[in-house]
Design an enzyme around this catalytic site. Structure first.
Site, PDB file in Angstrom:
ATOM      1  N   CYS A  85     -27.066 -34.791 -55.921  1.00 39.82           N
ATOM      2  CA  CYS A  85     -26.995 -36.537 -56.313  1.00 39.82           C
ATOM      3  C   CYS A  85     -28.080 -36.443 -56.955  1.00 39.82           C
ATOM      4  O   CYS A  85     -29.115 -35.835 -56.832  1.00 39.82           O
ATOM      5  CB  CYS A  85     -26.992 -37.415 -55.165  1.00 39.82           C
ATOM      6  SG  CYS A  85     -25.253 -37.282 -54.041  1.00 39.82           S
ATOM      7  N   CYS A 107     -23.742 -35.144 -45.138  1.00 42.18           N
ATOM      8  CA  CYS A 107     -23.825 -35.512 -46.796  1.00 42.18           C
ATOM      9  C   CYS A 107     -22.900 -36.815 -46.798  1.00 42.18           C
ATOM     10  O   CYS A 107     -21.648 -36.732 -46.567  1.00 42.18           O
ATOM     11  CB  CYS A 107     -23.026 -34.418 -47.696  1.00 42.18           C
ATOM     12  SG  CYS A 107     -22.966 -34.706 -49.148  1.00 42.18           S
ATOM     13  N   GLN A 166      -8.479 -33.649 -58.212  1.00 39.40           N
ATOM     14  CA  GLN A 166      -9.626 -34.467 -58.388  1.00 39.40           C
ATOM     15  C   GLN A 166     -10.328 -34.443 -56.880  1.00 39.40           C
ATOM     16  O   GLN A 166      -9.847 -35.007 -55.912  1.00 39.40           O
ATOM     17  CB  GLN A 166      -9.289 -35.848 -59.027  1.00 39.40           C
ATOM     18  CG  GLN A 166      -8.654 -35.637 -60.469  1.00 39.40           C
ATOM     19  CD  GLN A 166      -9.814 -35.773 -61.429  1.00 39.40           C
ATOM     20  OE1 GLN A 166     -11.021 -35.709 -60.966  1.00 39.40           O
ATOM     21  NE2 GLN A 166      -9.205 -35.640 -62.571  1.00 39.40           N
ATOM     22  N   TYR A 225      -3.936 -28.267 -69.114  1.00 35.06           N
ATOM     23  CA  TYR A 225      -4.947 -28.048 -67.916  1.00 35.06           C
ATOM     24  C   TYR A 225      -4.296 -28.913 -66.866  1.00 35.06           C
ATOM     25  O   TYR A 225      -4.910 -29.600 -66.178  1.00 35.06           O
ATOM     26  CB  TYR A 225      -6.192 -28.735 -68.316  1.00 35.06           C
ATOM     27  CG  TYR A 225      -6.902 -27.937 -69.627  1.00 35.06           C
ATOM     28  CD1 TYR A 225      -7.497 -26.582 -69.692  1.00 35.06           C
ATOM     29  CD2 TYR A 225      -6.902 -28.533 -70.875  1.00 35.06           C
ATOM     30  CE1 TYR A 225      -8.122 -26.044 -70.828  1.00 35.06           C
ATOM     31  CE2 TYR A 225      -7.711 -28.010 -71.789  1.00 35.06           C
ATOM     32  CZ  TYR A 225      -7.984 -26.674 -71.925  1.00 35.06           C
ATOM     33  OH  TYR A 225      -8.613 -26.295 -73.032  1.00 35.06           O
ATOM     34  N   CYS A 261     -14.514 -34.857 -68.449  1.00 36.03           N
ATOM     35  CA  CYS A 261     -15.630 -34.797 -67.327  1.00 36.03           C
ATOM     36  C   CYS A 261     -16.956 -34.191 -67.587  1.00 36.03           C
ATOM     37  O   CYS A 261     -17.886 -34.343 -66.852  1.00 36.03           O
ATOM     38  CB  CYS A 261     -15.077 -33.988 -66.005  1.00 36.03           C
ATOM     39  SG  CYS A 261     -14.787 -32.178 -66.532  1.00 36.03           S
TER      40      CYS A 261
END
Length: 459
Positions: A85, A166, A290, A319, A415
């Site tokens: 992150c 996490c 995803q 894709y 993305c």
């Protein structure tokens, strides 16, 4: 000759003017650009130069003299070490504004398009921006006298940061990972040593279906051999009923890629099931899906809003992965065709179409840049195209094919804003950008997904 006035180790004051595409603060010292991870727009800070180049300096944050009202305390204990992150220290509303700005910066840097003339909408965020990731890929290492640790490599390094929890992961992925880690230690299973190229278990991959509760565990190994396999499988079955699929993938390559080409079943089913937009999808170990299922429906709703469909159109899902986007639109068009380079994904897509009772879809294994021109030669011309490429963006061969095919509607799901901007500059020869809609698929990180509607220009 070094034009940079900064020397390595030098400490100096800095005002942060904006934030960059990797979530770092950006300031200027004697007109030279300085990148400071952890700093926020508007802050006055003291930094120390750690890497000096002709055109820029990378610095670490030493002291904050004037704090941004958008600064918050990062809740993760390994936030700064892990690198997974980049924005936990930034209030969520400010993260959303930054992600829109990252899209603008990419347009400015990689194209001649004036972003002020584009309709770039506010970023769509999450109500609860934590615990969203449905998949974990934790590396393993042996420390001391037989202790096994699992975690992620630190930013720009191969130093493993041990992670006990996490807070962007679905809890079950951590629960399963930690249980398997303890089993590996209990049974003394050899752990992969990257430098020596020895040992067996490299990575523990866990993926869960948030709507179904089904969870898949994958052992990524350096060989087909997996010592104490029977004992470990028995313990997993007894303690973790949510694990419905256990696979082994063999990766003997000395590379940073997680998966190798060979995957086989150890226990349970070959795949897990997930539900999305009232459809059911089988997910095999290597298939793309995803990572944030909560926002995926929002993302696909934006794609749906972008397309104007009457029911007579032909649609290409480039894709395509396991067929999620195309199958979501199958009931709104005459025919959907999809392609992907991973054979397992295409097998999943075909099985998913059958499972969902969808008959007007066709899938083919291959590169989009090869398959689309082949279809056109065979007489198939799409009215609309959806491209959802990896971070590397669209292959230049596909861009050429898209320009040749001239589909009236083109939706680009990106993305990576940098490769998106590069591709938009090329597509601008024949398409105009109607609007760009950033979607926050990865809260607490600098990543941003963008839905772009492109319309064929009038001749």
């Amino acid at each position: 000759m070094n034009q940079n006035p900064v020397e390595e180790g030098q400490k100096f004051p800095l005002t942060i003017r904006r934030m960059g595409i990797n979530g770092e603060g950006i300031g200027y010292f004697k007109k030279a650009v300085v990148f400071v991870p952890g700093a926020i727009t508007g802050e006055e800070v003291v930094v120390e130069a750690v890497k000096v180049r002709d055109r820029f300096t990378e610095a670490k944050l030493n002291k904050i003299r004037k704090k941004s009202p958008n600064r918050v305390t990062a809740p993760c204990p390994v936030y700064e070490a892990c690198g997974g992150c980049q924005l936990q220290h930034v209030a969520y509303s400010a993260q959303l504004e930054l992600k829109r700005d990252i899209v603008i910066q990419s347009i400015e840097k990689h194209t001649k398009i004036d972003p002020t003339k584009l309709k770039i909408r506010p970023t769509i965020g999450m109500e609860d921006p934590w615990r969203y990731r449905n998949k974990s890929q934790f590396q393993t290492r042996m420390v001391g006298s037989g202790q096994v640790e699992t975690g992620l490599f630190g930013a720009n390094s191969h130093q493993l940061v041990p992670i006990e929890d996490c807070i962007v992961q679905q809890p079950v992925t951590i629960k399963v990972t930690n249980f398997v880690r303890d089993l590996l230690e209990k049974y003394g299973v050899p752990i992969y040593d990257e430098k020596a190229g020895s040992g067996i278990v490299r990575t523990i991959v866990v993926r869960t279906g948030v709507k179904t509760g089904e969870t898949q565990l994958v052992f990524i190994t350096n060989s087909k051999k997996l010592p104490k396999k029977r004992e470990m499988l028995a313990e997993i079955e007894a303690a973790l009923p949510e694990v419905t699929s256990i696979m082994q993938n063999v990766n003997q390559a000395k590379s940073s890629l997680i998966f190798g080409d060979e995957t086989f079943l150890l226990a349970g089913k070959e795949s897990i099931e997930e539900k999305l937009m009232e459809l059911e999808f089988d997910l095999s170990a290597r298939a793309f899906f995803q990572l944030n299922p909560f926002q995926t429906e929002r993302l696909y709703q934006e794609v749906e809003k972008a397309l104007v469909l009457t029911g007579s159109e032909t649609l290409v899902d480039a894709y395509c992965g396991v067929g999620t986007i195309g199958q979501a639109f199958a009931g709104k068009v005459k025919e959907v065709r999809g392609m992907d380079i991973i054979p397992e994904s295409i097998e999943d897509a075909k099985r998913n179409a059958e499972k969902n009772g969808i008959e007007n879809v066709y899938y083919e294994v291959g590169k989009a840049e090869d398959v689309l021109p082949k279809w056109v030669k065979e007489g198939f011309r799409p009215d609309a195209v959806i491209v959802d490429p990896p971070r590397s963006g669209c292959d230049q061969g596909l861009i050429k094919s898209l320009l040749d095919v001239e589909a009236k509607q083109l939706v680009y799901v990106s993305c990576n804003p940098s490769t998106l901007a590069r591709d938009l500059a090329l597509l601008a020869k024949k398409y105009r950008i109607r609007y760009m809609q950033p979607v926050d698929m990865f809260p607490q990180t600098a990543h941003v997904e963008t839905v772009v509607l492109l319309q064929l220009k009038d001749k």
